[in-house]
Design a protein around this motif. Structure first.
Motif, PDB file in Angstrom:
ATOM      1  N   LEU A 112       0.847  -1.229   0.092  1.00  0.00           N
ATOM      2  CA  LEU A 112      -0.044   0.053   0.078  1.00  0.00           C
ATOM      3  C   LEU A 112       0.835   1.288   0.161  1.00  0.00           C
ATOM      4  O   LEU A 112       1.895   1.455   0.818  1.00  0.00           O
ATOM      5  CB  LEU A 112      -1.122   0.134   1.085  1.00  0.00           C
ATOM      6  CG  LEU A 112      -2.012   1.096   1.233  1.00  0.00           C
ATOM      7  CD1 LEU A 112      -2.878   0.935   0.204  1.00  0.00           C
ATOM      8  CD2 LEU A 112      -2.695   1.242   2.330  1.00  0.00           C
ATOM      9  N   VAL A 113       0.651   2.316  -0.995  1.00  0.00           N
ATOM     10  CA  VAL A 113       1.512   3.299  -1.239  1.00  0.00           C
ATOM     11  C   VAL A 113       0.643   4.442  -0.790  1.00  0.00           C
ATOM     12  O   VAL A 113      -0.368   4.813  -1.353  1.00  0.00           O
ATOM     13  CB  VAL A 113       1.968   3.540  -2.446  1.00  0.00           C
ATOM     14  CG1 VAL A 113       3.085   4.569  -2.701  1.00  0.00           C
ATOM     15  CG2 VAL A 113       2.973   2.017  -3.079  1.00  0.00           C
ATOM     16  N   ARG A 114       1.096   5.188   0.144  1.00  0.00           N
ATOM     17  CA  ARG A 114       0.568   6.428   0.520  1.00  0.00           C
ATOM     18  C   ARG A 114       1.110   7.710   0.074  1.00  0.00           C
ATOM     19  O   ARG A 114       2.226   7.820   0.437  1.00  0.00           O
ATOM     20  CB  ARG A 114       0.193   6.538   2.047  1.00  0.00           C
ATOM     21  CG  ARG A 114      -0.532   7.784   2.420  1.00  0.00           C
ATOM     22  CD  ARG A 114      -0.906   7.740   4.036  1.00  0.00           C
ATOM     23  NE  ARG A 114       0.265   8.515   4.591  1.00  0.00           N
ATOM     24  CZ  ARG A 114       0.114   8.713   5.881  1.00  0.00           C
ATOM     25  NH1 ARG A 114      -0.626   8.353   6.819  1.00  0.00           N
ATOM     26  NH2 ARG A 114       1.458   9.708   6.423  1.00  0.00           N
ATOM     27  N   THR A 115       0.581   8.792  -0.305  1.00  0.00           N
ATOM     28  CA  THR A 115       1.143   9.923  -0.868  1.00  0.00           C
ATOM     29  C   THR A 115       0.530  10.972  -0.524  1.00  0.00           C
ATOM     30  O   THR A 115      -1.008  10.865  -0.391  1.00  0.00           O
ATOM     31  CB  THR A 115       1.328   9.864  -2.513  1.00  0.00           C
ATOM     32  OG1 THR A 115       0.092   9.824  -3.077  1.00  0.00           O
ATOM     33  CG2 THR A 115       2.204   9.048  -3.052  1.00  0.00           C
ATOM     34  N   GLU A 116       1.123  12.314  -0.395  1.00  0.00           N
ATOM     35  CA  GLU A 116       0.524  13.354   0.162  1.00  0.00           C
ATOM     36  C   GLU A 116      -0.178  14.166  -1.100  1.00  0.00           C
ATOM     37  O   GLU A 116       0.577  14.132  -2.215  1.00  0.00           O
ATOM     38  CB  GLU A 116       1.662  14.387   0.789  1.00  0.00           C
ATOM     39  CG  GLU A 116       2.284  13.843   1.898  1.00  0.00           C
ATOM     40  CD  GLU A 116       1.353  13.824   3.173  1.00  0.00           C
ATOM     41  OE1 GLU A 116       0.571  14.812   3.336  1.00  0.00           O
ATOM     42  OE2 GLU A 116       1.458  13.112   4.088  1.00  0.00           O
ATOM     43  N   TYR A 124      -4.107   6.885  -2.128  1.00  0.00           N
ATOM     44  CA  TYR A 124      -3.374   5.415  -1.622  1.00  0.00           C
ATOM     45  C   TYR A 124      -3.639   4.929  -3.180  1.00  0.00           C
ATOM     46  O   TYR A 124      -4.480   5.080  -3.851  1.00  0.00           O
ATOM     47  CB  TYR A 124      -4.374   4.740  -0.751  1.00  0.00           C
ATOM     48  CG  TYR A 124      -4.127   5.605   0.726  1.00  0.00           C
ATOM     49  CD1 TYR A 124      -3.386   5.142   1.496  1.00  0.00           C
ATOM     50  CD2 TYR A 124      -5.150   6.636   1.063  1.00  0.00           C
ATOM     51  CE1 TYR A 124      -3.208   5.462   2.700  1.00  0.00           C
ATOM     52  CE2 TYR A 124      -5.045   6.970   2.324  1.00  0.00           C
ATOM     53  CZ  TYR A 124      -4.141   6.477   3.433  1.00  0.00           C
ATOM     54  OH  TYR A 124      -4.127   7.055   4.503  1.00  0.00           O
ATOM     55  N   SER A 125      -2.596   3.991  -3.206  1.00  0.00           N
ATOM     56  CA  SER A 125      -2.671   3.208  -4.330  1.00  0.00           C
ATOM     57  C   SER A 125      -1.822   2.059  -3.973  1.00  0.00           C
ATOM     58  O   SER A 125      -1.355   1.948  -2.721  1.00  0.00           O
ATOM     59  CB  SER A 125      -1.812   3.693  -5.718  1.00  0.00           C
ATOM     60  OG  SER A 125      -0.547   4.174  -5.280  1.00  0.00           O
ATOM     61  N   PHE A 126      -1.830   0.898  -4.562  1.00  0.00           N
ATOM     62  CA  PHE A 126      -0.910  -0.243  -4.363  1.00  0.00           C
ATOM     63  C   PHE A 126      -0.208  -0.655  -5.465  1.00  0.00           C
ATOM     64  O   PHE A 126      -0.506  -0.759  -6.695  1.00  0.00           O
ATOM     65  CB  PHE A 126      -1.749  -1.372  -3.691  1.00  0.00           C
ATOM     66  CG  PHE A 126      -2.840  -1.887  -4.561  1.00  0.00           C
ATOM     67  CD1 PHE A 126      -2.729  -2.935  -5.395  1.00  0.00           C
ATOM     68  CD2 PHE A 126      -4.210  -1.303  -4.521  1.00  0.00           C
ATOM     69  CE1 PHE A 126      -3.705  -3.539  -5.959  1.00  0.00           C
ATOM     70  CE2 PHE A 126      -5.203  -1.643  -5.319  1.00  0.00           C
ATOM     71  CZ  PHE A 126      -4.987  -2.902  -6.276  1.00  0.00           C
ATOM     72  N   ARG A 127       0.932  -1.424  -5.426  1.00  0.00           N
ATOM     73  CA  ARG A 127       1.652  -2.038  -6.121  1.00  0.00           C
ATOM     74  C   ARG A 127       2.310  -3.529  -5.890  1.00  0.00           C
ATOM     75  O   ARG A 127       2.175  -3.630  -4.569  1.00  0.00           O
ATOM     76  CB  ARG A 127       2.937  -1.302  -6.597  1.00  0.00           C
ATOM     77  CG  ARG A 127       3.874  -1.095  -5.628  1.00  0.00           C
ATOM     78  CD  ARG A 127       5.246  -0.202  -6.239  1.00  0.00           C
ATOM     79  NE  ARG A 127       6.218  -0.083  -5.217  1.00  0.00           N
ATOM     80  CZ  ARG A 127       7.180  -0.956  -5.099  1.00  0.00           C
ATOM     81  NH1 ARG A 127       7.040  -2.066  -5.672  1.00  0.00           N
ATOM     82  NH2 ARG A 127       8.029  -0.991  -4.070  1.00  0.00           N
TER      83      ARG A 127
END
Length: 139
Positions: A112-116, A124-127
């Motif tokens: 899970l990738v969290r970005t400002e 939120y996205s995921f890879r």
């Protein structure tokens, strides 16, 4: 370890070769075209898996499909491989059946990738963890 769930039967245990053969027999009896695809990147939004050979149009013998499946498995034993069946009775190729027939022994799962974002919003996205390695060396 996370089990990838995509397509028909994805929440069931892996299909045996006999069960896969029965699905192929059904698809052939419906006159559906069959294709076999493989990938190293199983991200759910990755719709562009590599095509194994050409799509199998007008197949009347399920053994032909099984031969292609086994050839693909032999070439790519540690990749995700899926079978797709397409119905063209309405004049367009519609995918009516798709399921995974081979998966790597180890499935690393997703991050899970969290970005400002603007205004203190979070996106939120995921890879796939597999994509951290270069293509060709992921499994």
């Amino acid at each position: 370890m996370v089990r990838l769930t995509q397509g028909t039967f994805s929440f069931l245990p892996d299909l045996t070769d006999d069960q896969i053969n029965k699905q192929i027999q059904y698809a052939v009896s419906q006159k559906w075209s069959i294709s076999i695809e493989h990938t190293e990147d199983p991200h759910p939004r990755n719709n562009y898996w590599e095509l194994w050979g050409l799509p199998l149009f007008d197949i009347t013998d399920p053994a032909t499909v099984l031969f292609e499946i086994n050839s693909c498995r032999k070439q790519y034993p540690n990749l995700y491989i899926k079978l797709n069946a397409f119905d063209n009775t309405r004049g367009t190729e519609s995918c009516v059946l798709s399921f995974i027939i081979n998966r790597p022994a180890y499935e690393p799962g997703f991050e899970l990738v969290r970005t400002e974002d603007i205004g203190r919003n979070q996106r939120y996205s995921f890879r796939s963890y597999a994509t951290a390695k270069p293509e060709g060396s992921r499994y």
